[in-house]
Design an enzyme around this catalytic site. Structure first.
Site, PDB file in Angstrom:
ATOM      1  N   GLU A 163       1.234  -5.603  -1.535  1.00 36.92           N
ATOM      2  CA  GLU A 163       0.497  -6.753  -0.974  1.00 36.92           C
ATOM      3  C   GLU A 163      -0.635  -7.236  -1.887  1.00 36.92           C
ATOM      4  O   GLU A 163      -1.753  -7.482  -1.419  1.00 36.92           O
ATOM      5  CB  GLU A 163      -0.031  -6.395   0.426  1.00 36.92           C
ATOM      6  CG  GLU A 163       1.081  -5.983   1.372  1.00 36.92           C
ATOM      7  CD  GLU A 163       0.593  -5.615   2.783  1.00 36.92           C
ATOM      8  OE1 GLU A 163      -0.618  -5.514   2.982  1.00 36.92           O
ATOM      9  OE2 GLU A 163       1.452  -5.439   3.669  1.00 36.92           O
ATOM     10  N   ASN A 205       5.762  -4.608  -3.998  1.00 40.32           N
ATOM     11  CA  ASN A 205       6.169  -4.766  -2.596  1.00 40.32           C
ATOM     12  C   ASN A 205       5.243  -5.749  -1.892  1.00 40.32           C
ATOM     13  O   ASN A 205       4.024  -5.716  -2.094  1.00 40.32           O
ATOM     14  CB  ASN A 205       6.079  -3.381  -1.917  1.00 40.32           C
ATOM     15  CG  ASN A 205       6.749  -3.309  -0.576  1.00 40.32           C
ATOM     16  OD1 ASN A 205       7.926  -3.666  -0.451  1.00 40.32           O
ATOM     17  ND2 ASN A 205       6.028  -2.840   0.441  1.00 40.32           N
ATOM     18  N   HIS A 240       8.995  -8.249   7.544  1.00 37.59           N
ATOM     19  CA  HIS A 240       8.525  -8.189   8.937  1.00 37.59           C
ATOM     20  C   HIS A 240       8.756  -9.584   9.515  1.00 37.59           C
ATOM     21  O   HIS A 240       7.918 -10.473   9.382  1.00 37.59           O
ATOM     22  CB  HIS A 240       7.039  -7.806   8.981  1.00 37.59           C
ATOM     23  CG  HIS A 240       6.782  -6.435   8.432  1.00 37.59           C
ATOM     24  ND1 HIS A 240       7.224  -5.284   9.087  1.00 37.59           N
ATOM     25  CD2 HIS A 240       6.171  -6.008   7.311  1.00 37.59           C
ATOM     26  CE1 HIS A 240       6.876  -4.222   8.385  1.00 37.59           C
ATOM     27  NE2 HIS A 240       6.243  -4.630   7.298  1.00 37.59           N
ATOM     28  N   GLU A 268      10.854  -2.934   4.632  1.00 33.51           N
ATOM     29  CA  GLU A 268      10.162  -2.637   5.902  1.00 33.51           C
ATOM     30  C   GLU A 268      10.691  -3.507   7.040  1.00 33.51           C
ATOM     31  O   GLU A 268       9.921  -4.054   7.834  1.00 33.51           O
ATOM     32  CB  GLU A 268       8.642  -2.860   5.741  1.00 33.51           C
ATOM     33  CG  GLU A 268       8.023  -2.087   4.592  1.00 33.51           C
ATOM     34  CD  GLU A 268       6.513  -2.258   4.467  1.00 33.51           C
ATOM     35  OE1 GLU A 268       5.887  -2.781   5.406  1.00 33.51           O
ATOM     36  OE2 GLU A 268       5.972  -1.868   3.427  1.00 33.51           O
ATOM     37  N   ASP A 270      11.681  -5.287  10.199  1.00 32.66           N
ATOM     38  CA  ASP A 270      11.652  -5.328  11.662  1.00 32.66           C
ATOM     39  C   ASP A 270      11.702  -6.794  12.067  1.00 32.66           C
ATOM     40  O   ASP A 270      11.314  -7.670  11.298  1.00 32.66           O
ATOM     41  CB  ASP A 270      10.462  -4.574  12.288  1.00 32.66           C
ATOM     42  CG  ASP A 270       9.100  -4.901  11.693  1.00 32.66           C
ATOM     43  OD1 ASP A 270       8.889  -6.049  11.248  1.00 32.66           O
ATOM     44  OD2 ASP A 270       8.230  -4.017  11.685  1.00 32.66           O
TER      45      ASP A 270
HETATM   46  C1  XIL Z   1       1.779   0.196   8.976  1.00 28.27           C
HETATM   47  C2  XIL Z   1       2.217   1.404   9.785  1.00 28.27           C
HETATM   48  O1  XIL Z   1       3.472   1.140  10.343  1.00 28.27           O
HETATM   49  C3  XIL Z   1       1.200   1.707  10.862  1.00 28.27           C
HETATM   50  O2  XIL Z   1       1.521   2.938  11.510  1.00 28.27           O
HETATM   51  C4  XIL Z   1      -0.195   1.798  10.279  1.00 28.27           C
HETATM   52  O3  XIL Z   1      -1.144   1.973  11.314  1.00 28.27           O
HETATM   53  C5  XIL Z   1      -0.511   0.560   9.493  1.00 28.27           C
HETATM   54  O4  XIL Z   1       0.479   0.366   8.490  1.00 28.27           O
HETATM   55  N1  XIL Z   1       2.975  -3.344   5.503  1.00 28.27           N
HETATM   56  C6  XIL Z   1       3.060  -2.118   4.906  1.00 28.27           C
HETATM   57  C7  XIL Z   1       3.090  -0.897   5.729  1.00 28.27           C
HETATM   58  O5  XIL Z   1       3.210  -2.044   3.679  1.00 28.27           O
HETATM   59  O6  XIL Z   1       2.495   0.202   5.099  1.00 28.27           O
HETATM   60  C8  XIL Z   1       2.463  -1.118   7.089  1.00 28.27           C
HETATM   61  O7  XIL Z   1       2.662   0.044   7.875  1.00 28.27           O
HETATM   62  C9  XIL Z   1       3.056  -2.334   7.741  1.00 28.27           C
HETATM   63  C10 XIL Z   1       2.797  -3.563   6.907  1.00 28.27           C
END
Ligand code: XIL
Length: 469
Positions: A163, A205, A240, A268, A270
């Site tokens: 990020e 990432n 996400h 990641e 979802d």
């Molecule tokens: C999130 C986790 O899922 C949570 O449990 C934690 O509290 C915060 O981080 N982007 C990312 C991940 O790169 O590391 C994040 O994970 C979600 C967003």
């Protein structure tokens, strides 16, 4: 690392795992068009990672969670356990209990690990955030060296930076990293990681870069620069996503990074919706998952898809996006959502993929009329173990089956799925699980297991005998 690379190469040419259309459970119609009984078997067969972000506490304390993670996924990411606040809470004071446990679990189960993450503006302790200049750089270099060296050969790929681009106009994110070190911190991080573990795949990432947009344009420019210095292997698209909003440009956008000579990965995934979900939303979610997973399945340089949590109740989404949730593949009772089935279908190439068997799967030529035929094949070998796929084909209607073989060497089964019995010794005698014993004539079902073996030895493919129960 080398071992993990070998694992991946081996699975590209992995064995066919065939449909179990007669699962004796309520989901049988959902599975009817799938070619494999688990996400893992389907992904292995097409040489992709299907990963899951795992929470340490669940992995330690919850046997069903553990079994599902082991059965359904061939790759793990630590949801939080490898982040800076978990691994180096105080300067130079490293704590690896949780990260080690996750890597051990992955190794025990023949799974690869995608490491997450070295350099991020979030979940980084304040002692780091309060540094600047050479002190901040020294802390970063020490952190990357220590963590990368610890897991060298065991973690296949790393999100080196996470990020680093902002959401406005593709500018760099205004973080303590940028303020303390200038934009060069990105290159320094990759140089350090490359030197620390030359065999790990290094990823950049980020989120909201799935579409062709200003943010992904900036990632593209950074990726081009790093790639030209041989410091970057891949781009991680967090993904996400929101229900019904898979970007129309996603496929073309991933392709442009592949055209740079890079891998891409959905890191990641979802897909959130406004809760509570109704049936049509779950169907839309299934379609969205299918589309994303298909994009990766059909892109040779997409290393895989990782879902960001196992069950809906494990997800970070409700905490961060109030009113939203239910973004994953499993319900809280481990039942499979429609998105599970569509993901399975997408990993099977929607029936269009016909993976070929390269390992000489030893088919026991049955005396004609004998009730069943079984095969074994090595899907993913590593130095001290391997994952195998087994198939049982019914030559007549069956209500159960038993397979038996003897290992010629040091191979011993350490864990298994969709088979039960006397499995751990030199001679293996295994029978169907509760749900895969009833087969119509001509039908095939699958089982699988991991073995341990002597370091460096070849995983052999013994001849299997199959008898109806
Ligand atoms: C999130 C986790 O899922 C949570 O449990 C934690 O509290 C915060 O981080 N982007 C990312 C991940 O790169 O590391 C994040 O994970 C979600 C967003």
């Amino acid at each position: 690392m080398l071992l993990n690379r070998q694992r991946r190469r081996a699975v590209i040419a992995g064995a066919v795992t065939v449909a179990t259309a007669a699962l004796g459970i309520g989901l049988s119609t959902q599975f009817a068009s799938a070619q494999a009984a688990t996400l893992r078997a389907a992904a292995d067969a097409i040489g992709k990672d299907i990963g899951v972000a795992v929470a340490y506490d669940q992995l330690m304390n919850n046997a069903t969670y553990r079994n599902t993670v082991a059965t359904e996924f061939n790759s793990l990411t630590a949801e939080n356990a490898m982040k800076w606040d978990a691994t180096e809470p105080q300067d130079g004071n490293y704590t690896f209990t949780q990260a080690d446990a996750i890597v051990d679990f992955a190794e025990d189960n023949g799974q690869s690990v995608h490491g997450h993450t070295f350099v991020w503006h979030s979940q980084t302790p304040s002692w780091v955030q309060n540094l600047s200049g050479t002190a901040l750089q020294a802390a970063m270099v020490d952190h990357i060296n220590t963590v990368a060296n610890r897991y060298e050969g065991r973690v296949e790929s790393w999100d080196v930076v996470n990020e680093v681009v902002s959401d406005s106009n593709g500018a760099m994110r205004d973080s303590f990293w940028l303020r303390g070190l200038g934009e060069g911190f990105v290159t320094t991080a990759f140089q350090t990681a490359r030197a620390a573990d030359p065999n790990a795949d290094l990823y950049i990432n980020d989120y909201s870069i799935e579409a062709d947009n200003a943010k992904s344009d900036r990632i593209y420019t950074i990726a081009q620069g790093l790639k030209s210095q041989n410091l970057l292997d891949g781009v991680g698209f967090q993904s996400h996503l929101i229900l019904g909003q898979v970007p129309s440009t996603m496929e073309a956008n991933l392709q442009r990074f592949v055209d740079l000579g890079l891998k891409v990965r959905i890191t990641e995934l979802d897909i959130r919706l406004q809760t509570p979900a109704d049936g049509s939303e779950l169907a839309q979610q299934a379609a969205d998952y299918e589309r994303v997973v298909n994009i990766c399945a059909e892109l040779a340089d997409c290393s895989g898809v990782t879902v960001w949590g196992l069950r809906d109740g494990d997800s970070w989404v409700p905490d961060v996006f109030p009113g939203y949730g239910a973004p994953l593949l499993f319900n809280d009772d481990y039942s499979k959502k429609p998105a599970y089935t569509s993901t399975l279908n997408a990993l099977g190439g929607d029936g269009t993929e016909e993976p070929t068997t390269s390992q000489p799967a030893t088919t026991t030529p049955p005396p004609s009329g004998s009730g069943c035929t079984a095969t074994l094949s090595v899907q993913s070998p590593w130095n001290t173990g391997a994952t195998y796929a087994g198939t049982v084909k019914a030559n007549q209607a069956l209500t159960g089956w038993t397979v038996t073989w003897t290992w010629p060497g040091s191979e011993r089964i350490s864990n298994s799925w969709s088979i039960q019995g006397t499995l751990s010794g030199a001679t293996v005698t295994g029978s169907n699980a509760a749900y895969n014993g009833t087969l119509a004539a001509g039908q095939t079902t699958t089982f699988g297991f991991n073995i341990t073996k002597a370091d460096g030895s070849t995983a052999s493919v013994p001849t299997v005998t199959c008898t109806p129960a």
